[in-house]
Every structure is written in structure tokens, then in C-alpha cells.
Design a protein around this motif. Structure first.
Motif, PDB file in Angstrom:
ATOM      1  N   ASN A 127      35.983   7.727 103.630  1.00  0.00           N
ATOM      2  CA  ASN A 127      35.867   6.470 104.347  1.00  0.00           C
ATOM      3  C   ASN A 127      34.358   6.203 104.305  1.00  0.00           C
ATOM      4  O   ASN A 127      33.577   6.645 103.593  1.00  0.00           O
ATOM      5  N   LYS A 128      34.075   4.789 104.740  1.00  0.00           N
ATOM      6  CA  LYS A 128      32.815   4.269 104.627  1.00  0.00           C
ATOM      7  C   LYS A 128      32.346   3.632 103.217  1.00  0.00           C
ATOM      8  O   LYS A 128      31.273   3.727 102.887  1.00  0.00           O
ATOM      9  N   ALA A 129      33.630   3.282 102.748  1.00  0.00           N
ATOM     10  CA  ALA A 129      33.063   2.890 101.093  1.00  0.00           C
ATOM     11  C   ALA A 129      32.498   1.593 100.951  1.00  0.00           C
ATOM     12  O   ALA A 129      31.974   1.218  99.919  1.00  0.00           O
ATOM     13  N   ASP A 130      32.405   0.825 102.312  1.00  0.00           N
ATOM     14  CA  ASP A 130      31.612  -0.278 102.427  1.00  0.00           C
ATOM     15  C   ASP A 130      30.076  -0.078 102.424  1.00  0.00           C
ATOM     16  O   ASP A 130      29.182  -1.155 102.168  1.00  0.00           O
ATOM     17  N   LEU A 131      29.644   1.248 102.671  1.00  0.00           N
ATOM     18  CA  LEU A 131      28.313   1.372 102.754  1.00  0.00           C
ATOM     19  C   LEU A 131      27.502   1.326 101.357  1.00  0.00           C
ATOM     20  O   LEU A 131      28.264   1.992 100.632  1.00  0.00           O
ATOM     21  N   PRO A 132      26.249   1.026 101.208  1.00  0.00           N
ATOM     22  CA  PRO A 132      25.773   1.058 100.032  1.00  0.00           C
ATOM     23  C   PRO A 132      25.465   2.502  99.450  1.00  0.00           C
ATOM     24  O   PRO A 132      25.338   2.484  98.374  1.00  0.00           O
ATOM     25  N   GLU A 133      25.275   3.218 100.458  1.00  0.00           N
ATOM     26  CA  GLU A 133      24.585   4.736  99.978  1.00  0.00           C
ATOM     27  C   GLU A 133      26.038   5.561  99.607  1.00  0.00           C
ATOM     28  O   GLU A 133      26.216   6.672  99.498  1.00  0.00           O
ATOM     29  N   SER A 134      27.258   4.901  99.875  1.00  0.00           N
ATOM     30  CA  SER A 134      28.490   5.400  99.525  1.00  0.00           C
ATOM     31  C   SER A 134      28.494   5.910  97.725  1.00  0.00           C
ATOM     32  O   SER A 134      27.908   5.275  97.110  1.00  0.00           O
ATOM     33  N   LEU A 135      28.844   7.386  97.719  1.00  0.00           N
ATOM     34  CA  LEU A 135      28.960   7.970  96.663  1.00  0.00           C
ATOM     35  C   LEU A 135      30.092   7.312  95.700  1.00  0.00           C
ATOM     36  O   LEU A 135      31.225   7.207  96.051  1.00  0.00           O
ATOM     37  N   SER A 150      37.527   1.765 103.620  1.00  0.00           N
ATOM     38  CA  SER A 150      36.851   1.400 104.645  1.00  0.00           C
ATOM     39  C   SER A 150      37.491   1.017 105.861  1.00  0.00           C
ATOM     40  O   SER A 150      38.019   0.002 106.196  1.00  0.00           O
ATOM     41  N   ALA A 151      37.203   1.902 106.875  1.00  0.00           N
ATOM     42  CA  ALA A 151      37.822   1.408 108.398  1.00  0.00           C
ATOM     43  C   ALA A 151      37.388   0.365 108.868  1.00  0.00           C
ATOM     44  O   ALA A 151      38.001  -0.464 109.447  1.00  0.00           O
ATOM     45  N   LEU A 152      35.961   0.072 108.556  1.00  0.00           N
ATOM     46  CA  LEU A 152      35.368  -1.216 109.342  1.00  0.00           C
ATOM     47  C   LEU A 152      35.984  -2.307 108.708  1.00  0.00           C
ATOM     48  O   LEU A 152      36.128  -3.290 109.275  1.00  0.00           O
ATOM     49  N   LYS A 153      36.009  -2.585 107.214  1.00  0.00           N
ATOM     50  CA  LYS A 153      36.334  -3.747 106.562  1.00  0.00           C
ATOM     51  C   LYS A 153      37.675  -3.587 106.096  1.00  0.00           C
ATOM     52  O   LYS A 153      38.361  -4.723 105.679  1.00  0.00           O
ATOM     53  N   LYS A 154      38.497  -2.719 106.567  1.00  0.00           N
ATOM     54  CA  LYS A 154      40.027  -2.650 106.418  1.00  0.00           C
ATOM     55  C   LYS A 154      40.392  -2.647 105.094  1.00  0.00           C
ATOM     56  O   LYS A 154      41.304  -2.919 104.582  1.00  0.00           O
ATOM     57  N   THR A 155      39.553  -2.160 104.207  1.00  0.00           N
ATOM     58  CA  THR A 155      39.718  -2.116 102.646  1.00  0.00           C
ATOM     59  C   THR A 155      40.682  -0.723 102.489  1.00  0.00           C
ATOM     60  O   THR A 155      40.100   0.108 102.898  1.00  0.00           O
ATOM     61  N   GLY A 156      41.698  -0.610 101.440  1.00  0.00           N
ATOM     62  CA  GLY A 156      42.073   0.497 100.970  1.00  0.00           C
ATOM     63  C   GLY A 156      43.262   0.967 101.928  1.00  0.00           C
ATOM     64  O   GLY A 156      43.893   2.107 101.841  1.00  0.00           O
ATOM     65  N   ILE A 157      43.302   0.401 103.184  1.00  0.00           N
ATOM     66  CA  ILE A 157      44.251   0.999 104.168  1.00  0.00           C
ATOM     67  C   ILE A 157      45.720   0.959 103.825  1.00  0.00           C
ATOM     68  O   ILE A 157      46.331   1.836 104.203  1.00  0.00           O
ATOM     69  N   GLU A 158      46.251  -0.190 103.172  1.00  0.00           N
ATOM     70  CA  GLU A 158      47.573  -0.276 102.891  1.00  0.00           C
ATOM     71  C   GLU A 158      47.788   0.770 101.773  1.00  0.00           C
ATOM     72  O   GLU A 158      48.831   1.454 101.819  1.00  0.00           O
TER      73      GLU A 158
END
Length: 405
Positions: A127-135, A150-158
Motif C-alpha cells: 500500500n501507499k504506492a502514491d508516496l514518493p518514498e515508496s520502494l 494506493s488506498a488513498l488514490k484508489k489505484t490498483g484496487i480493481e
């Protein structure tokens, strides 16, 4: 049939796990499209598992279980971790939510080991793939799928929902009670004692289910009371494929059944049907290892069956005492009252579980196994103490080998 008509027990159970602040509850809400879990900025808000029945497409009716953070420290933390393990015993699949801004930690590695040990298919969520420090790199964890979201940006959820749907194999070969042991045209004899404990005007559930299963196998069944068995054998022109008896009259039926006719009991078939016959056979062997003063738990699944009540609270304790020849301590529970902690017991003897779902019976068995406590059931115990367990397992040769080791 409306969505709410699917009983919770028949729904696929999906457990969501994760350390505090990995965003687990936000992922649960993103996947389910509804505010299921408490989301707050305080670490570790979820304190108890939250169960929620819902429709999760493309999977269908499910129960989502949101669990407390698994990395909680201190006394309360340990309790939460134990609850997480208990949830695992109820889950068909697991979702492990991790924070992609850091490597996997020890708690997460241990949880993945636990999933594998319990044969629970799981997906690792970064999770948190939207953050710049994401590995950028996805950790290699084995054969299991990994989803970056990213739960925040709703990406990758589908993609995550599709992956969860693929985790659980549905439409498996339906479990059979005894139909797989019969050929079309075979005949089975069912021995059903009609005593004061039998429900008035009807047969108990395992007997009904067995008759139905035999008919579905295109076989025939003859239902007799224990005193009519010998005469029935004399009247039959063909040898029956098997005799299935109520455990309580096993000794008499064994004496009246020719040695070349397979003989087993409703309890043994039901244990197999519920998926714990192997464990029950191992568990019964523990009766011979009991010592004076040991504690045994006798647990009844339903509260209304006088018949089972009587077996669990009166007959089995009496037979155990006679078999062992020394006193042991016996506790009994009924209905939903099954203790989470059974570590004080040397053995758990459970009823056949006809009024519980397969999931609930397996859950109880797994709780006992987690605590290294042997687990068996009424019918296997009765057959063992009467010295006829081997006879009744002859139709399952692989179990006989284990039993004779």
C-alpha cells in the motif's frame, strides 16, 4: 434469492491483516467500497476483529474480517495477535497489507509463514504506492501474488479484487458422506436404533443426509433397527456394499455383520464429511495416554438435542471412566460455548457437529491443534473404547496404517 439470504457460514471468509499504520482498514474500505472499518490517524484503532457479510464482485457473497494490528506490543498486543490467529482458523483466504515505504518486517514474515502453515492462500498488498518514498521493487515472497496499490488514490484496487477472487477455488468436487464409496446399483444397510432419545416421528440429520447421499449415488438403502439386522442379512439375495450404524449399537451390529461386509458408523462418515476424520483417529489414540487427574473437554455442538446431550454428559464420561479404570476430570460445554483456550486439556471430544457448519467444526479443531491438544469426536471415541475402531476404518485403509503405527 437476495444477497442477504446466503448464510454467513456458506460465504467465503476473507481475513485482512497488517501492521498498524500500513493502511489496512483503508484497503478494506477501498476493496468493499463502503466504510467498514474505523480509519483514524491513531495507530491501532481496530481492537477486535470486525465481521461483515457482503457481496464482493467478481467473487460473490463473502464475509470480510478486518483484524487488529498484528505488531501490537505488550499485554494487549499479545491478545490481539491471538485473536488474529483465531481469525485465521476461520478464513478461507487472507490479504496481508504492508507499507510499501519500507521492507517487510518480522511480524509480516511470521504471518506469511503462519498462512502457509495453515494452507491459507494469500495476497501481499504493498500500500501507499502514491508516496514518493515508496520502494520501487516488489519483495520476492514465494509463489504468492503481490499487488501494488494506493488506498488513498484508489489505484490498483480493481486488480487487487480480481486477485482476491482468484485466491479461493470454488465449485470444488462436492464432499460426499458415503456416495463416493458406492457404485450405482449397490445396496447399503443403515442401522438406526429407535429409542426414547430419537426425535419423535423423524430421523436425526446425519441419517437423513446419508440416505440422501446414497440415493444421489444411484444406490439403494435398507433402513433397519439393530434387532432386525441379522434377519435382514438372511433375507437379502445380494451382499450389501456396506453397513452404516449408529455408534451406540456398534458392538451388537459388529457381531451381526459378516466380516467380509464393510462396516462403519454415521459418526465416522460425518467426521470425514466435515473434514476431520484423520484428526479424530489420531485424537482417539490419545485416550490410551491419559493419566489419572487429566482434564478432558467434552463439547456438544447443539443445545437442543437431548440425545447428544445425554451422550456427551452421561454416557461418554461413564464409558471413559470404565475404560480407563481411574478418575479423570471432565468438563462439558454445549452450543457456541467453546473455550478459546483449551491448553489445560489432554483431549477434546467433540460431537459429530451436525448442527454446526463444517467451518465451525474445523475452527474448533484448529484451535485445539494450535495448542497441541488432541481432538476427536463422539463416534470415533465410542468405537475406540469398544475396540471396534479398526473394524470401522477398514473402508479407509490409509487411516488404518496411521492407526497401527
Amino acid at each position: 434469492m437476495g444477497m442477504n439470504d446466503t448464510p454467513s457460514a456458506d460465504r467465503i471468509h476473507i481475513g485482512f491483516f497488517g501492521c498498524r499504520n500500513a493502511g489496512k482498514s483503508s484497503i478494506v474500505n477501498a476493496v468493499t467500497g463502503q466504510d467498514l472499518a474505523v480509519v483514524s490517524d491513531v495507530k491501532g484503532t481496530t481492537t477486535d476483529p470486525v465481521y461483515k457479510a457482503m457481496e464482493l464482485l467478481p467473487m460473490g457473497p463473502v464475509v470480510i474480517i478486518d483484524t487488529p494490528g498484528i505488531d501490537d506490543v505488550g499485554e494487549l498486543g499479545e491478545m490481539r495477535v491471538r485473536k488474529a490467529r483465531q481469525v485465521l482458523n476461520r478464513a478461507d483466504a487472507a490479504v496481508l497489507v504492508t507499507d510499501s515505504t519500507r521492507e517487510l518486517n518480522q511480524a509480516e514474515q511470521e504471518l506469511m509463514d503462519l498462512f502457509r502453515k495453515k494452507d491459507i492462500p494469500f495476497v501481499l498488498v504493498r500500500n501507499k504506492a502514491d508516496l514518493p518514498e515508496s520502494l520501487p521493487q516488489v519483495p520476492a515472497i514465494g509463489a504468492e501474488p503481490v499487488c501494488t496499490v494506493s488506498a488513498l488514490k484508489k489505484t490498483g484496487i480493481e486488480e487487487l479484487k480480481e486477485t482476491i477472487a482468484r485466491l479461493v477455488k470454488t465449485g470444488d468436487e462436492k464432499l460426499r458422506i458415503c456416495g463416493d464409496l458406492l457404485h450405482p446399483g449397490d445396496m447399503a444397510i443403515l442401522v438406526v436404533p429407535i429409542d426414547k432419545a430419537a426425535p419423535k416421528g423423524r430421523l436425526i440429520l446425519p441419517q437423513q443426509q446419508t440416505i440422501r447421499d446414497i440415493l444421489e449415488a444411484d444406490a439403494a438403502c435398507v433402513v433397519v433397527k439393530e434387532y432386525e439386522l441379522r434377519e435382514t442379512f438372511e433375507q437379502l439375495k445380494v451382499k450389501p456394499a456396506m453397513v452404516i450404524t449408529d455408534s451406540q449399537v456398534f458392538a451388537k451390529v459388529a457381531a451381526d455383520t459378516p466380516p467380509d461386509v464393510p462396516l462403519t458408523s454415521f459418526s465416522i462418515l460425518m467426521a470425514r464429511y466435515k473434514g476431520f476424520l484423520d484428526a479424530a483417529v489420531h485424537g482417539a489414540a490419545a485416550i490410551d495416554k491419559l493419566q489419572p487427574g487429566d482434564k478432558v473437554l467434552i463439547s456438544e455442538g447443539c443445545t437442543h438435542h437431548r440425545q447428544c446431550d445425554d451422550i456427551g454428559t452421561v454416557k461418554i464420561p461413564r464409558w471413559l471412566k470404565n475404560y480407563l479404570g481411574f478418575p479423570i476430570q471432565i468438563d462439558t460445554t454445549s452450543g457456541r460455548d467453546f473455550p478459546d483456550d483449551v491448553s489445560d486439556y489432554s483431549l477434546v471430544i467433540h460431537c459429530g457437529g451436525c448442527m454446526l457448519t463444517e467451518r465451525e467444526v474445523r475452527y474448533r479443531m484448529k484451535c485445539a491443534q494450535d495448542q497441541n491438544v488432541p481432538f476427536t469426536n463422539y463416534g470415533v471415541t465410542i468405537a475406540f473404547m469398544q475396540g471396534i475402531l479398526k473394524r470401522s476404518l477398514e473402508i479407509f485403509p490409509y487411516l488404518l496404517e496411521e492407526f497401527e503405527e
